[in-house]
Design a protein around this motif. Structure first.
Motif, mmCIF file in Angstrom:
data_model
loop_
_atom_site.group_PDB
_atom_site.id
_atom_site.type_symbol
_atom_site.label_atom_id
_atom_site.label_comp_id
_atom_site.label_asym_id
_atom_site.label_seq_id
_atom_site.Cartn_x
_atom_site.Cartn_y
_atom_site.Cartn_z
ATOM 1 N N SER A 153 4.230 -0.164 -7.489
ATOM 2 C CA SER A 153 4.482 -0.710 -8.820
ATOM 3 C C SER A 153 3.362 -0.419 -9.818
ATOM 4 O O SER A 153 3.588 -0.458 -11.027
ATOM 5 N N THR A 154 2.159 -0.131 -9.313
ATOM 6 C CA THR A 154 1.029 0.171 -10.197
ATOM 7 C C THR A 154 0.225 1.327 -9.623
ATOM 8 O O THR A 154 0.346 1.654 -8.440
ATOM 9 N N ALA A 155 -0.638 1.903 -10.441
ATOM 10 C CA ALA A 155 -1.517 2.972 -9.966
ATOM 11 C C ALA A 155 -2.464 2.437 -8.898
ATOM 12 O O ALA A 155 -2.677 3.079 -7.863
ATOM 13 N N ALA A 156 -3.021 1.243 -9.121
ATOM 14 C CA ALA A 156 -3.935 0.652 -8.138
ATOM 15 C C ALA A 156 -3.202 0.365 -6.824
ATOM 16 O O ALA A 156 -3.747 0.563 -5.737
ATOM 17 N N GLY A 157 -1.962 -0.081 -6.927
ATOM 18 C CA GLY A 157 -1.162 -0.323 -5.729
ATOM 19 C C GLY A 157 -0.896 0.951 -4.959
ATOM 20 O O GLY A 157 -0.946 0.968 -3.727
#
Length: 78
Positions: free
Chosen positions: A28-32
């Motif tokens: 869902s996110t770049a960090a994820g």
């Protein structure tokens, strides 16, 4: 044509003549995506997290941007 940025993680496996991508996982996110890639890295020859542009109408992906890589990865354009 509505475009959206999505995040994917691709593990790579060794095949005759090089490397091939395994099953794609969404994040869902770049960090994820980076966390998932890091967690998968010990089990694969290589893992990469990408940000891609997705055409929301057709589902086509383009413009992959490498976020992080672990180990050996293949060329997505090949």
């Amino acid at each position: 044509m509505a475009m959206a940025e999505k995040y994917i993680v691709l593990p790579f496996k060794r095949v005759r003549g090089g490397l091939a991508p395994g099953e794609m996982r969404a994040a869902s996110t770049a960090a994820g995506a980076e966390k998932v890639a890091a967690a998968m890295a010990p089990r694969h020859i290589g893992v990469a997290a990408y940000a891609v542009q997705v055409d929301m109408e057709s589902g086509d992906m383009s413009s992959p941007r490498l976020l992080v890589q672990f180990g050996q990865i293949g060329d997505l354009a090949a």
